[in-house]
Design a protein around this motif. Structure first.
Motif, PDB file in Angstrom:
ATOM      1  N   GLY A  54      31.504  29.461  -4.883  1.00 60.59           N
ATOM      2  CA  GLY A  54      30.311  29.989  -5.541  1.00 60.59           C
ATOM      3  C   GLY A  54      29.861  31.333  -4.991  1.00 60.59           C
ATOM      4  N   PHE A  55      30.549  31.817  -3.945  1.00 61.77           N
ATOM      5  CA  PHE A  55      30.158  33.080  -3.320  1.00 61.77           C
ATOM      6  C   PHE A  55      30.591  34.252  -4.202  1.00 61.77           C
ATOM      7  N   LYS A  56      29.676  35.127  -4.556  1.00 62.31           N
ATOM      8  CA  LYS A  56      29.966  36.270  -5.426  1.00 62.31           C
ATOM      9  C   LYS A  56      30.395  37.458  -4.566  1.00 62.31           C
ATOM     10  N   ALA A  57      31.664  37.487  -4.226  1.00 60.46           N
ATOM     11  CA  ALA A  57      32.171  38.528  -3.334  1.00 60.46           C
ATOM     12  C   ALA A  57      32.538  39.788  -4.102  1.00 60.46           C
ATOM     13  N   SER A  58      32.298  40.922  -3.481  1.00 63.28           N
ATOM     14  CA  SER A  58      32.703  42.197  -4.060  1.00 63.28           C
ATOM     15  C   SER A  58      34.079  42.622  -3.550  1.00 63.28           C
ATOM     16  N   TYR A  59      34.695  41.775  -2.749  1.00 67.96           N
ATOM     17  CA  TYR A  59      36.047  41.995  -2.232  1.00 67.96           C
ATOM     18  C   TYR A  59      36.897  40.801  -2.649  1.00 67.96           C
ATOM     19  N   PRO A  60      38.219  40.917  -2.633  1.00 70.73           N
ATOM     20  CA  PRO A  60      39.072  39.770  -2.965  1.00 70.73           C
ATOM     21  C   PRO A  60      38.842  38.624  -1.975  1.00 70.73           C
ATOM     22  N   LEU A  61      38.457  37.462  -2.483  1.00 70.62           N
ATOM     23  CA  LEU A  61      38.171  36.289  -1.658  1.00 70.62           C
ATOM     24  C   LEU A  61      39.019  35.127  -2.141  1.00 70.62           C
ATOM     25  N   VAL A  62      39.778  34.558  -1.227  1.00 70.30           N
ATOM     26  CA  VAL A  62      40.703  33.467  -1.548  1.00 70.30           C
ATOM     27  C   VAL A  62      40.303  32.235  -0.743  1.00 70.30           C
ATOM     28  N   TYR A  63      40.333  31.064  -1.393  1.00 69.77           N
ATOM     29  CA  TYR A  63      40.047  29.807  -0.701  1.00 69.77           C
ATOM     30  C   TYR A  63      41.288  28.926  -0.747  1.00 69.77           C
ATOM     31  N   VAL A  64      41.756  28.488   0.427  1.00 72.84           N
ATOM     32  CA  VAL A  64      42.863  27.533   0.510  1.00 72.84           C
ATOM     33  C   VAL A  64      42.417  26.414   1.442  1.00 72.84           C
ATOM     34  N   SER A  65      42.975  25.235   1.269  1.00 69.31           N
ATOM     35  CA  SER A  65      42.496  24.124   2.085  1.00 69.31           C
ATOM     36  C   SER A  65      43.551  23.053   2.285  1.00 69.31           C
ATOM     37  N   HIS A  66      43.369  22.310   3.361  1.00 69.70           N
ATOM     38  CA  HIS A  66      44.092  21.066   3.585  1.00 69.70           C
ATOM     39  C   HIS A  66      43.206  19.919   3.086  1.00 69.70           C
ATOM     40  N   PRO A  67      43.775  18.899   2.480  1.00 70.08           N
ATOM     41  CA  PRO A  67      42.951  17.768   2.029  1.00 70.08           C
ATOM     42  C   PRO A  67      42.308  17.013   3.182  1.00 70.08           C
ATOM     43  N   GLU A  68      42.920  17.085   4.367  1.00 73.81           N
ATOM     44  CA  GLU A  68      42.341  16.455   5.548  1.00 73.81           C
ATOM     45  C   GLU A  68      42.703  17.290   6.766  1.00 73.81           C
ATOM     46  N   GLN A  69      41.970  17.108   7.842  1.00 74.52           N
ATOM     47  CA  GLN A  69      42.097  17.959   9.015  1.00 74.52           C
ATOM     48  C   GLN A  69      43.483  17.841   9.649  1.00 74.52           C
ATOM     49  N   ARG A  70      44.097  19.014   9.885  1.00 73.60           N
ATOM     50  CA  ARG A  70      45.430  19.058  10.500  1.00 73.60           C
ATOM     51  C   ARG A  70      45.462  19.881  11.787  1.00 73.60           C
ATOM     52  N   GLY A  71      44.384  20.567  12.107  1.00 72.46           N
ATOM     53  CA  GLY A  71      44.353  21.315  13.357  1.00 72.46           C
ATOM     54  C   GLY A  71      44.280  22.810  13.163  1.00 72.46           C
ATOM     55  N   ARG A  72      43.881  23.485  14.232  1.00 69.98           N
ATOM     56  CA  ARG A  72      43.593  24.911  14.193  1.00 69.98           C
ATOM     57  C   ARG A  72      44.832  25.757  13.899  1.00 69.98           C
ATOM     58  N   SER A  73      45.976  25.364  14.448  1.00 74.57           N
ATOM     59  CA  SER A  73      47.198  26.138  14.214  1.00 74.57           C
ATOM     60  C   SER A  73      47.665  26.014  12.773  1.00 74.57           C
ATOM     61  N   ALA A  74      47.701  24.781  12.285  1.00 71.49           N
ATOM     62  CA  ALA A  74      48.197  24.547  10.929  1.00 71.49           C
ATOM     63  C   ALA A  74      47.345  25.252   9.882  1.00 71.49           C
ATOM     64  N   VAL A  75      46.037  25.248  10.058  1.00 77.08           N
ATOM     65  CA  VAL A  75      45.184  25.852   9.040  1.00 77.08           C
ATOM     66  C   VAL A  75      45.283  27.380   9.067  1.00 77.08           C
ATOM     67  N   ARG A  76      45.497  27.961  10.236  1.00 77.54           N
ATOM     68  CA  ARG A  76      45.720  29.412  10.285  1.00 77.54           C
ATOM     69  C   ARG A  76      47.039  29.778   9.605  1.00 77.54           C
ATOM     70  N   ASN A  77      48.060  28.961   9.818  1.00 75.62           N
ATOM     71  CA  ASN A  77      49.331  29.211   9.141  1.00 75.62           C
ATOM     72  C   ASN A  77      49.193  29.071   7.632  1.00 75.62           C
TER      73      ASN A  77
END
Length: 384
Positions: A54-77
């Motif tokens: 819902g954020f109205k960004a003036s720059y390209p904004l992309v949302y990606v997600s894991h369905p459940e928590q996998r850890g800090r390394s995996a989510v950065r990858n």
């Protein structure tokens, strides 16, 4: 024109802090069509997805997600796989960037195009953007002190049973000056900051993912973050260590480019996770004293002593007069790391340490002095 910078923001249940961080990218003086922001969500359950979409960004904004928590390394990858930029900027969800943030990073990359650039230690200051009812007593007092000085303290905050915003997106967007009133100078000692900025030994420790920029091709070459690191701690230094082994240089950005949004300490996790350190030993072995020393002097506890020990060792190796003591020091650190990794061979470790003690007994050099200190620490480690 092609995207030059991909800002990857990993997050887990930090929706309100992330909202301010996303807003801070609205104020960037760098051309907005030349950077993108990728929010990589590690299974948040606090409405992060709805907020970002819902954020109205003036720059390209992309949302990606894991369905459940996998850890800090995996989510950065996960975020890295979606990135298009020449450079990757890792930025924490609670890191509030200043308007010239990307512009400053870009200026440094023009000077150091193939280097890792770190916002640490010059962007270590905190900002009390929210009041948390679960602040520790010390954190509440610190917050009260900072807000009282700026005239923003409200005694009613102490009765709050939910997080209360002190800085709003409008404050950030319109640069009202409110942010400067809630900044708390970092309580990290100046000597520790100086050691972080120094790159003569263990320069890879500048890779702290609160704010760091890396060429994407370098990250792809080393395979990104090691996803065996699930719990908090060392996953960023592990990445830095691998880049260092490729002879990638490291530089610190000597300007304030943002502020950490203060939050309760317990959210940070264990700074030196012992299981993660064992992963590093398992991965790289016991031939590097800069890693082995972690077993005796965790940098998170005494960064200055950690780095100075490496300096003494390096200087000792270079001198014929102290080389034998330096080699004994290297051996001691190796034994300590092996003991930390696998304590099953304690009698053998003790025998080796006693032999080194006898050899070091009457030596008077600075290296020998440090050697005896490390032997004492190693004995305590073996006795645990």
């Amino acid at each position: 024109m092609a995207i030059r910078y991909s800002v990857i923001i990993p997050t887990y249940n930090r929706a309100q802090q992330l909202l301010l961080t996303l807003t801070s990218f609205e104020t960037q003086t760098f051309p907005k069509h030349l950077f993108e922001v990728i929010v990589a969500d590690d299974g948040s359950t606090d409405g992060t997805k709805e907020m970002v979409e819902g954020f109205k960004a003036s720059y390209p904004l992309v949302y990606v997600s894991h369905p459940e928590q996998r850890g800090r390394s995996a989510v950065r990858n996960l975020g890295l796989r979606r990135a298009r930029g020449l450079y990757i900027i890792f930025c924490d969800a609670d890191f509030l960037v200043l308007p010239d943030f990307i512009k400053t990073v870009s200026r440094y990359h023009r000077k150091y195009p193939k280097s890792v650039l770190s916002g640490i230690p010059y962007s270590w200051d905190d900002a009390f953007t929210h009041y948390y009812p679960d602040f520790s007593p010390e954190e509440k007092e610190h917050c009260r002190s900072i807000l009282t000085q700026s005239g923003l303290w409200n005694p009613g905050l102490e009765a709050a049973n939910e997080m209360i915003p002190i800085i709003t997106p409008e404050d950030i967007l319109h640069q009202t000056g409110a942010l400067s009133k809630v900044v708390a100078p970092s309580r990290v000692p100046p000597t520790t900051k100086k050691q972080f900025a120094a790159t003569d030994v263990a320069p890879w420790m500048l890779l702290v993912t609160r704010c760091v920029s890396i060429r994407r091709s370098q990250l792809i070459r080393i395979g990104g973050f090691n996803e065996r690191f699930v719990l908090y701690g060392l996953e960023d230094w592990d990445l830095g260590y691998r880049l260092h082994r490729l002879r990638v240089p490291f530089y610190s950005i000597k300007e304030v480019v943002g502020y950490h949004q203060e939050h309760p300490t317990y959210l940070r996790g264990n700074v030196l996770n012992t299981e993660n350190l064992k992963i590093m030993f398992e991965t790289y072995g016991f031939n590097d004293s800069s890693l082995n020393l972690f077993a005796l002097i965790p940098p998170s506890e005494d960064f200055e002593t950690y780095k100075n020990t490496l300096r003494v060792l390096r200087k000792g190796i270079r001198s014929k007069l102290t080389r034998s003591s330096a080699l004994l020091l290297k051996r001691t650190l190796r034994i300590a790391a092996k003991q930390f990794f696998d304590p099953k061979n304690t009698p053998a470790y003790q025998k080796s340490l006693h032999l080194i003690q006898r050899k070091a007994a009457n030596r008077k050099s600075r290296v020998a002095h440090v050697l005896r200190e490390m032997l004492l620490k190693s004995e305590k480690l073996v006795e645990k």
